[in-house]
Each structure stands twice: as structure tokens, then as C-alpha cells.
Design an enzyme around this catalytic site. Structure first.
Site, mmCIF file in Angstrom:
data_model
loop_
_atom_site.group_PDB
_atom_site.id
_atom_site.type_symbol
_atom_site.label_atom_id
_atom_site.label_comp_id
_atom_site.label_asym_id
_atom_site.label_seq_id
_atom_site.Cartn_x
_atom_site.Cartn_y
_atom_site.Cartn_z
ATOM 1 C CG HIS A 274 -2.037 0.912 1.244
ATOM 2 N ND1 HIS A 274 -2.262 1.823 0.256
ATOM 3 C CD2 HIS A 274 -3.011 1.137 2.172
ATOM 4 C CE1 HIS A 274 -3.315 2.557 0.566
ATOM 5 N NE2 HIS A 274 -3.784 2.161 1.724
ATOM 6 C CG HIS A 313 -2.793 2.564 -9.923
ATOM 7 N ND1 HIS A 313 -4.141 2.453 -9.670
ATOM 8 C CD2 HIS A 313 -2.245 3.201 -8.861
ATOM 9 C CE1 HIS A 313 -4.383 3.014 -8.485
ATOM 10 N NE2 HIS A 313 -3.261 3.480 -7.977
ATOM 11 C CG ASP A 369 3.928 4.966 -4.666
ATOM 12 O OD1 ASP A 369 3.895 5.926 -3.882
ATOM 13 O OD2 ASP A 369 3.114 4.037 -4.643
HETATM 14 N N1 CMC Z 1 6.351 -4.546 -13.704
HETATM 15 C C1 CMC Z 1 6.287 -5.551 -14.599
HETATM 16 N N2 CMC Z 1 5.159 -6.197 -14.933
HETATM 17 C C2 CMC Z 1 4.036 -5.800 -14.322
HETATM 18 C C3 CMC Z 1 4.022 -4.759 -13.363
HETATM 19 C C4 CMC Z 1 5.241 -4.114 -13.079
HETATM 20 N N3 CMC Z 1 5.304 -3.101 -12.179
HETATM 21 N N4 CMC Z 1 2.765 -4.574 -12.917
HETATM 22 C C5 CMC Z 1 2.015 -5.481 -13.560
HETATM 23 N N5 CMC Z 1 2.780 -6.220 -14.397
HETATM 24 C C6 CMC Z 1 2.324 -7.254 -15.327
HETATM 25 C C7 CMC Z 1 1.990 -8.532 -14.577
HETATM 26 O O1 CMC Z 1 3.094 -9.389 -14.506
HETATM 27 C C8 CMC Z 1 0.892 -9.077 -15.457
HETATM 28 O O2 CMC Z 1 1.492 -9.628 -16.608
HETATM 29 P P1 CMC Z 1 0.916 -10.986 -17.265
HETATM 30 O O3 CMC Z 1 -0.469 -10.622 -17.727
HETATM 31 O O4 CMC Z 1 1.865 -11.326 -18.349
HETATM 32 O O5 CMC Z 1 0.889 -11.981 -16.145
HETATM 33 C C9 CMC Z 1 0.124 -7.850 -15.908
HETATM 34 O O6 CMC Z 1 1.097 -6.780 -15.884
HETATM 35 C C10 CMC Z 1 -1.062 -7.471 -15.014
HETATM 36 O O7 CMC Z 1 -0.599 -7.413 -13.668
HETATM 37 P P2 CMC Z 1 -1.532 -7.554 -12.400
HETATM 38 O O8 CMC Z 1 -0.712 -7.993 -11.239
HETATM 39 O O9 CMC Z 1 -2.745 -8.364 -12.745
HETATM 40 O O10 CMC Z 1 -2.026 -6.057 -12.178
HETATM 41 P P3 CMC Z 1 -2.738 -5.490 -10.877
HETATM 42 O O11 CMC Z 1 -3.689 -4.460 -11.321
HETATM 43 O O12 CMC Z 1 -3.259 -6.590 -10.025
HETATM 44 O O13 CMC Z 1 -1.519 -4.849 -10.063
HETATM 45 C C11 CMC Z 1 -0.036 -3.291 -9.117
HETATM 46 C C12 CMC Z 1 -1.360 -3.504 -9.862
HETATM 47 C C13 CMC Z 1 0.115 -1.802 -8.779
HETATM 48 C C14 CMC Z 1 -0.055 -4.069 -7.779
HETATM 49 C C15 CMC Z 1 1.129 -3.773 -10.005
HETATM 50 O O14 CMC Z 1 1.129 -3.072 -11.209
HETATM 51 C C16 CMC Z 1 2.465 -3.688 -9.313
HETATM 52 O O15 CMC Z 1 2.855 -4.618 -8.596
HETATM 53 N N6 CMC Z 1 3.234 -2.554 -9.511
HETATM 54 C C17 CMC Z 1 4.492 -2.363 -8.848
HETATM 55 C C18 CMC Z 1 4.263 -1.870 -7.411
HETATM 56 C C19 CMC Z 1 3.830 -0.406 -7.373
HETATM 57 O O16 CMC Z 1 4.394 0.453 -8.017
HETATM 58 N N7 CMC Z 1 2.782 -0.132 -6.547
HETATM 59 C C20 CMC Z 1 2.296 1.237 -6.360
HETATM 60 C C21 CMC Z 1 0.863 1.402 -6.788
HETATM 61 S S1 CMC Z 1 0.389 3.154 -6.851
HETATM 62 C C22 CMC Z 1 0.150 3.588 -5.203
HETATM 63 C C23 CMC Z 1 -1.296 3.663 -4.824
HETATM 64 O O17 CMC Z 1 -2.063 4.400 -5.460
HETATM 65 O O18 CMC Z 1 -1.696 2.968 -3.832
#
Ligand code: CMC
Length: 429
Positions: A274, A313, A369
Site C-alpha cells: 500500500h 496501477h 510512487d
Molecule cells: N512490472 C512488470 N510487470 C508488471 C508490473 C510491473 N510493475 N505490474 C504489472 N505487471 C504485469 C503482470 O506481470 C501481469 O502480466 P501478465 O499478464 O503477463 O501476467 C500484468 O502486468 C497485469 O498485472 P496484475 O498484477 O494483474 O495487475 P494489478 O492491477 O493486479 O496490479 C499493481 C497492480 C500496482 C499491484 C502492479 O502493477 C504492481 O505490482 N506494480 C508495482 C508496485 C507499485 O508500483 N505499486 C504502487 C501502486 S500506486 C500507489 C497507490 O495508489 O496505492
């Protein structure tokens, strides 16, 4: 019935009509009441159908008029005002007033609000002593969470959460005291004497003073850095029903007082999934170490070894409007603080990722972030303070959401159901 959902239960052949209700935007906020599902039964003594939604990914837990996010179009608005315009033209305290009251303050309301907050910025000396009890290397976020909870014992009247006047006073106290506690946590860690609030400074100017004042008689924050921090605070003030806000509403729904409820919300924010991502961005930039190593790093990300921190995101799928504002601001801050070598790595990383098919096809863009960490670092904040810097401005969002929940006749104590998958009754013999 036009706006309704027809469900046929294939177990019984029965058909049900469920009304669909809307928020301000029919295409973004249509919902059925989950309670209606309970009428769908196979027999009279059947409990009725439930909705299974771990992580509440598709459950509207409330109706809210505070913050609107449209992730597809990169929109974030507080009370209808675009975040870009608020960040450009208003102070954090005026935006806090807007979030709390629904309207921007006129000059007189703005001055009254500012003086009310200023009046409450001191903390009881016993709270200061309480904070001295922490170990020398205590994480400032752990200190903040526990100290805010301890404030509950200083204001027992705060338990009267149904009295609007009592609530109004606690809201002012909390918005005013959180920066003081945050700065004291930092000073305690580094062994500096506490710097008392300076009520002649702005909200953010005073926070910078409590953090960084040393031997000078008056600390004078650099106006550009003060403005940058103010903008960062505006961007973090509310973000509708995220994990921390959900904790605030959930704990507050039992009519616990706002101090312990804020402690719960801040505890949720503390988690690395988070409020901790900006810290991870910095660790990643350190690990990359040099612009030349960026292509190799991106290759490993694409191979699935790890994620690019600060990218992607759950809600924003085109761009994060907060990141766009911060990207421009980062340049201005670095002109003052000196160019942070990590910015070059960040920009190289961003350039490659924005052009690369892997990131484009998955709609992965820099999020808030990605930039906030490098800005905070160049302003002199240690990495451990990053989640604390998130909690300070989010306090007004939490409190407004809490108040909205208490005034909402639809709300009851948060108490989800479960689908039991364990043993049927059995005997130990
Ligand atoms: N780097 C590389 N690949 C990624 C990333 C990333 N940062 N984020 C998502 N992917 C890929 C993931 O591997 C998946 O690929 P595939 O379809 O081939 O398996 C695809 O993109 C979809 O990912 P997801 O996990 O289903 O996406 P999500 O919406 O559940 O996750 C997230 C969102 C923010 C948790 C994720 O993008 C992430 O882990 N980002 C890095 C951590 C980060 O920067 N977090 C801060 C969020 S902003 C702060 C806030 O507003 O709270």
C-alpha cells in the site's frame, strides 16, 4: 422494470428482478444491492445467496461524494474538482477544507480553518515522553501508529462519535497533531531535540521546520520546496476506497474513537503493498545504480524475474494523473536541490518502458510512487519517513470518509460473511 437485472436460478428455475442503482456516472458506478441476493434460495430455510469477493475487488462498500477516480481516463477529482487544478492553485489546507466540507473555502473560512488547525498543533508533553520510550531505531511509521492510538487516552470525549461538535474538534486535533508526531518520530530517531510547532508558518512550512530546524532562531522553508511538499500532500489527500480508508471505515463502523481508527488506517497504509511502494522504487534505482544498466534491468523485468516498482496501477490503466503532475515538479525540485543521479536512471527507465511492447500492451505506466520517492529523498527525507509522509495528508481523507460513514443511514457495523469450507460437525471420541 427498465433498470434492473433478471437472474434465473437454475437450481430452482425461479426468476428474480434486482433493481440497478447508479451514482453520478451511470457507466461508472452501477450496482445491485448484495442484500437482494439473499432472496435467492433453494428452500425456505436456505440462508440465501451471497456475493464472494475476496479483496473487495468488485464490491462497492459505500456511496461516497468525496473522491471520483476514472482509471481508464486518468481522472482524479476531489468533490468534482480535477486534481491538476487543485494542485496548481490551492494550498493543502484549503484542499483539506474542500475534502471535509464539500466546498472550497472563501478567504474568511480559509483563515478560520487555518487558525483552528494551528491552535491544535502542539502535543501534550506526556505524549512526547511516551515517544521517548521507543527504541532508538524504531520505525517512524510504527511510532506514528502507536502514538496516534495513545492520543485516544488523552481525549476520552472523542468516544462520543455521534456528536458532530465532538467530531469536528477531533478532526481538527488530528489534522494538526499528525505532522507534529511525524516530525517528533524522526527527531527522536536521529537524536535531535524536538522542534516545537511554529504557528506563523504554513502547514507544510511548519512541518519542514519541525523536521529540519537546527540552531537557527527561525526556520525559513524554501518557498519552492514548501510548495512542492504542499502539492505532494494535495495529491495524497484522498483516493476513495483503498486499503487504509477501508480500515478507517471498518474500525470506525464499530463506533471506536477516531484516534484508534486513524491508527488502524495508518497501520494498513504501513504495508508494502500500500504505502510502501515509493520506498521500493528507491531501492530499485539504487540496485540499478547506473543509466547503462537500465536495458539489462528491463530485460529481467520482462523475463518475469521481478516487477518494475512504481509502474502499473490497479485502477489507472492509461496514466496516473498524480504521476504526471509529479514528473513536472521533480524537475523544478531538482533545480533547487541539485540533480539527483537517480532521476537520470528513473527517466531512462521510464523512456524504455513507455516504448516497450511488454509495458504498452499491459498498460503499465509510471504511478505516483515512481516520482514521489525521488522527490522526497532529494528534499532530505529518509526513506523510512516515506509512508509517514503519505499518512499526514491522507489523515483528512480518512477522517472525511469516517464522518461520511457515520452520517450515512445505510451503514452498519462492517461485518462480512464467509463461505465455510471446514469440517462438518464431528466428535473428538
Ligand atoms: N512490472 C512488470 N510487470 C508488471 C508490473 C510491473 N510493475 N505490474 C504489472 N505487471 C504485469 C503482470 O506481470 C501481469 O502480466 P501478465 O499478464 O503477463 O501476467 C500484468 O502486468 C497485469 O498485472 P496484475 O498484477 O494483474 O495487475 P494489478 O492491477 O493486479 O496490479 C499493481 C497492480 C500496482 C499491484 C502492479 O502493477 C504492481 O505490482 N506494480 C508495482 C508496485 C507499485 O508500483 N505499486 C504502487 C501502486 S500506486 C500507489 C497507490 O495508489 O496505492
Amino acid at each position: 422494470m427498465a433498470d434492473s437485472l433478471t437472474i434465473t436460478d437454475n437450481r430452482t428455475g425461479e426468476t428474480y428482478e434486482l433493481p440497478i442503482q447508479y451514482g453520478t456516472y451511470p457507466e461508472y458506478g452501477a450496482a445491485i444491492r448484495c442484500g437482494e441476493l439473499r432472496n435467492i434460495k433453494v428452500s425456505e430455510d436456505d440462508f440465501g445467496l451471497m456475493a464472494y469477493d475476496p479483496g473487495f475487488t468488485n464490491t462497492a462498500s459505500c456511496k461516497s461524494s468525496i473522491t471520483h477516480i476514472d482509471g481508464e481516463r486518468g481522472i482524479l477529482r476531489y468533490r468534482g474538482y480535477p486534481i491538476e487544478e487543485l494542485a496548481e492553485d490551492f494550498s493543502f489546507l484549503d484542499v483539506a477544507y474542500l475534502i471535509l466540507n464539500g466546498e472550497l473555502p472563501d478567504q474568511s473560512a480559509s483563515e478560520t480553518w487555518e487558525s483552528e488547525i494551528t491552535n491544535h498543533s502542539m502535543i501534550h508533553e506526556k505524549i512526547k515522553k511516551f515517544m521517548e520510550g521507543f527504541k532508538y531505531d524504531a520505525h517512524p511509521m510504527g511510532m506514528l501508529v502507536s502514538t496516534v492510538a495513545a492520543l485516544s487516552t488523552f481525549y476520552p470525549e472523542s468516544r462520543n462519535v455521534e456528536d458532530p461538535d465532538v467530531r469536528a474538534l477531533q478532526i481538527r486535533r488530528l489534522v494538526a497533531k499528525i505532522p507534529t508526531i511525524a516530525a517528533y518520530a524522526y527527531r527522536s530517531n536521529v537524536g535531535f531535540p524536538y522542534s516545537y510547532p511554529d504557528n506563523d508558518l504554513s502547514y507544510t512550512g511548519n512541518f519542514l521546520s519541525m523536521m529540519f530546524k537546527m540552531t537557527e532562531r527561525r526556520y525559513r522553508p524554501d518557498p519552492a520546496l514548501e510548495k512542492a511538499l504542499d502539492v505532494l500532500f494535495i495529491l495524497h489527500a484522498d483516493h476513495e476506497q483503498n486499503c487504509g480508508t477501508n480500515a478507517m471505515r471498518s474500525v470506525g463502523s464499530s463506533h471506536a474513537d477516531p484516534y484508534v481508527s486513524i491508527a488502524a488506517a495508518a497501520a494498513a497504509l504501513y504495508g508494502p503493498l500500500h504505502g510502501g511502494a515509493n520506498e521500493q522504487v528507491l531501492r530499485m534505482l539504487n540496485e540499478i545504480g547506473h543509466v547503462d544498466r537500465v536495458p539489462e534491468y528491463v530485460k529481467r523485468v520482462k523475463a518475469g524475474e521481478f516487477r518494475l516498482m512504481g509502474f502499473g496501477h490497479r485502477v489507472y490503466k492509461n496514466y496516473d494523473p498524480r504521476a504526471t503532475i509529479l514528473k513536472g515538479m521533480a524537475q523544478e525540485v531538482f533545480e533547487l536541490t541539485g540533480r539527483n543521479p537517480q532521476l537520470d536512471i528513473a527517466l531512462a527507465l521510464e523512456k524504455i518502458a513507455l516504448e516497450d511492447e511488454y509495458f504498452v500492451s499491459r498498460k503499465l505506466y509510471p504511478n505516483v510512487d515512481f516520482y514521489s520517492g525521488i522527490i522526497y529523498q532529494s528534499m532530505g527525507f529518509p526513506v523510512e519517513m516515506f509512508p509517514v509522509l503519505f499518512a499526514i495528508p491522507r489523515t483528512i481523507g480518512w477522517l472525511t470518509q469516517w464522518q461520511e460513514m457515520l452520517e450515512d443511514g445505510d451503514q452498519r457495523i462492517a461485518r462480512p460473511r464467509q463461505i465455510y469450507t471446514g469440517e462438518d460437525q464431528r466428535s473428538p471420541s
